[in-house]
Design a protein around this motif. Structure first.
Motif, PDB file in Angstrom:
ATOM      1  N   PRO A 101       6.066  -7.871  -1.264  1.00  0.00           N
ATOM      2  CA  PRO A 101       7.074  -6.933  -0.401  1.00  0.00           C
ATOM      3  C   PRO A 101       7.716  -7.612   0.576  1.00  0.00           C
ATOM      4  O   PRO A 101       6.339  -8.696   1.195  1.00  0.00           O
ATOM      5  N   ASN A 105       1.941  -1.766   3.499  1.00  0.00           N
ATOM      6  CA  ASN A 105       2.499  -0.711   3.023  1.00  0.00           C
ATOM      7  C   ASN A 105       2.386   0.310   3.978  1.00  0.00           C
ATOM      8  O   ASN A 105       3.070   1.532   4.255  1.00  0.00           O
ATOM      9  N   SER A 409      12.679  -1.917   0.257  1.00  0.00           N
ATOM     10  CA  SER A 409      11.813  -1.533  -0.810  1.00  0.00           C
ATOM     11  C   SER A 409      11.417  -3.401  -1.604  1.00  0.00           C
ATOM     12  O   SER A 409      10.952  -2.814  -2.687  1.00  0.00           O
ATOM     13  N   ARG A 412       8.798  -4.289  -4.844  1.00  0.00           N
ATOM     14  CA  ARG A 412       8.215  -3.729  -5.802  1.00  0.00           C
ATOM     15  C   ARG A 412       8.523  -2.530  -7.054  1.00  0.00           C
ATOM     16  O   ARG A 412       9.297  -2.695  -7.042  1.00  0.00           O
ATOM     17  N   GLU A 416       5.741   2.408  -8.149  1.00  0.00           N
ATOM     18  CA  GLU A 416       5.151   3.170  -6.965  1.00  0.00           C
ATOM     19  C   GLU A 416       5.977   2.731  -5.460  1.00  0.00           C
ATOM     20  O   GLU A 416       5.918   3.745  -4.776  1.00  0.00           O
TER      21      GLU A 416
END
Length: 578
Positions: A101, A105, A409, A412, A416
């Motif tokens: 990614p 997070n 994103s 991912r 998720e």
């Protein structure tokens, strides 16, 4: 019979020179013309255009409440299906099995939350539980039971009398027997329903809509290699036809929905921002009435100009710089504000409301999602004023948030994306509503506020709560932090929307040679739309325009959901072989 391979190339024509180099000129120019026409129409006769927008909103409330309700229910079912179905959920949204990614997070969640709903939560986390404590479907049904009981017992309700107050007087005078199971307004019995309906509007219903669009876009862009634009998500249904006028119409609809969806969010934020500035400075021209402060048109327009200048500058710096850093800043400030209420607010009461509210929400969610009331009744009027308003808002906001979620994103998995994109923001919002709204309710039920928070305008209630919790000096400091937080959320939302509009116009390309020039143009266009709507009727006019703009895109989301399911099912069939 062998299944044909999926379409992995969509040739969307872009201009090769001049100002529109890298952009699809038809989509870009048509979108601009439509926006200009709306602005000119509004400004040519402000009073009449405001009345027409309101009439269109009322028509949609009367005729489309069932459509909106079942559309949201469908989005929830499809989104949960693709997330929880094992073979769907583990699909990676990227072509490289080892791809990582782009964002951490924390930054990822910060951008999801900031772009998705940050502005609204600052206003509605304080206001909505307070409003539902006084009026919600359970209270309305209790009122109907009381009226039926009065009629049965031959007791006439005096003209203009409050039903609940009259009922309590009759019970106290022994003229009427107490009725079991009633929910009375602004009472402890109404607490459960106040938080249940707040969670209903801001929880799974909102985030499933956003994530469904985001998953569709990310899957077709990163797993299939198609352009990051709305039309790509419909390739299993329409194939190469999307390279022409049909695809252009879909992308234009997304641009228009984005412009008016973000207008609603910015309008709410501007009103809260102006209310906060009045709370801090006491400058009287910022509000119409110091006894019940509502922002003036001048305050809203001045705030709009300031916010959009900052937003355009931030958008010019790109997602990896301005948007990312602003999102991180407003997330830190958000947690600081929430920590204040966790420590100094009605903590035990809020924790109780959080637990009971989530349990009540989960138990009643299936029934609430599929319930449609007759709009001519009081229950129907409540549903259109609250639930349908929100469903239209989330739908109009979905192309912007969905595109932005897809943009950040890559690499991912669907599971998720969905679990973090739905569960994490929903739980965060539930905590906000419980601790900020719960503190306001506790101040009122304990008698400390004396009805002043109840009587304040929706965008001023957070500042009223702070005023009762702290001395004037400390309240000023905390209110200043809230105003700064509102400003960062406003800038983050607006600059993200400008980037999304540019991506749609550029046939899915994130970086375009003339992108900066078009960001400035769209910044001016968005400012003009919001300013015109403010002049035509303030937040009411903005809401009306947003609801109308949401109608065509709601149908496109339905098609996107069907398209995604078809693509995933066919992929499984291809993997199994003939």
């Amino acid at each position: 019979m062998a299944i044909r391979p999926p379409l992995k190339e969509l040739n969307i024509k872009t201009h090769d020179k001049g100002f529109y180099k890298g952009f699809n000129r038809f989509v870009t120019v048509t979108s601009k013309i439509l926006v200009i026409l709306v602005v000119v129409w509004i400004l040519s006769d402000i009073e009449r255009s405001g009345a027409m927008l309101n009439a269109m909103k009322n028509w949609s409330y009367t005729n489309l409440n069932g459509y909106y309700t079942y559309s949201i229910a469908f989005y929830i079912l499809v989104c949960l299906t693709v997330i929880l179905w094992p073979s769907f959920g583990r699909i990676k949204l990227g072509s490289d099995p080892n791809g990582k990614p782009e964002f951490s997070n924390f930054s990822w969640f910060s951008m999801i939350f900031g772009a998705g709903i940050g502005i609204g939560v600052l206003t509605y986390s304080a206001a909505e539980p307070l409003w539902h404590l006084a009026n919600n479907p359970d209270l309305i049904m209790s009122k109907e039971v009381i009226l039926s009981s009065l009629s049965t017992n031959g007791i006439a309700l005096p003209a203009g009398a409050d039903v609940f107050a009259f009922y309590q007087d009759q019970v106290a005078a022994s003229a009427l027997a107490p009725i079991d199971g009633l929910v009375l307004p602004r009472s402890e019995e109404a607490l459960d329903t106040a938080f249940r309906y707040s969670f209903f509007h801001w929880g799974i219903s909102a985030w499933s809509t956003y994530c469904l669009v985001g998953i569709c876009l990310a899957f077709f862009a990163y797993a299939r290699g198609l352009p990051l634009t709305m039309r790509s998500a419909l390739t299993p249904l329409f194939g190469k036809h999307l390279e022409g006028p049909l695809g252009h119409v879909i992308d234009i609809s997304a641009v228009i929905a984005t412009i008016f969806g973000i207008s609603q969010t910015i309008g709410i934020g501007l009103s809260s921002f102006a209310s906060g500035m009045y709370s801090i400075t006491g400058i009287t021209w910022l509000v119409t009435d110091t006894a019940n402060p509502e922002p003036t048109t001048g305050a809203l327009l001045l705030s709009l100009f300031f916010v959009m200048c900052l937003s355009t500058a931030s958008a010019l710096s790109g997602v990896g710089r301005g948007v990312k850093w602003l999102s991180n800043i407003n997330m830190v400030l958000s947690f600081l504000l929430l920590a204040f209420f966790l420590i100094f607010g009605a903590s035990m009461f809020a924790l109780e409301m959080l637990g009971k509210g989530i349990l009540s929400y989960v138990v009643h969610l299936p029934a609430m999602v599929f319930t449609v009331w007759d709009p001519s009744t009081e229950l129907g009027n409540w549903q259109t004023s609250w639930s349908i308003f929100y469903w239209a808002w989330w739908i109009a906001f979905a192309p912007f948030v969905g595109m932005f979620l897809a943009r950040i994103s890559k690499n991912r998995t669907i599971r998720e994306f969905g679990l973090i994109g739905i569960v994490a923001p929903s739980l965060t919002l539930f905590v906000w509503f419980s601790f900020i709204g719960g503190t306001g309710i506790d101040l009122e039920l304990s008698g400390i506020a004396g009805g002043k928070i109840f009587d304040s305008g929706l965008t001023a209630q957070l500042f009223e709560i702070i005023g009762f919790m702290l001395n004037p000096a400390m309240a000023g400091i905390l209110s200043t932090m809230v105003v700064v937080l509102l400003l960062t959320y406003l800038v983050t939302s607006a600059d993200s929307a400008l980037l999304v509009v540019n991506t749609l116009n550029a046939a899915g390309k994130v970086e375009v040679e003339n992108g900066a020039k078009h960001i400035i143009v769209w910044g001016i266009a968005l400012t003009s739309v919001i300013a015109a709507l403010i002049l035509a009727g303030g937040l009411d006019a903005i809401t009306s325009a947003m609801i109308v703009a949401a109608i065509p895109f709601s149908f496109i989301i339905i098609l996107m959901a069907i398209s995604l399911l078809k693509a995933l099912i066919l992929d499984i069939a291809r993997a199994k072989g003939p």
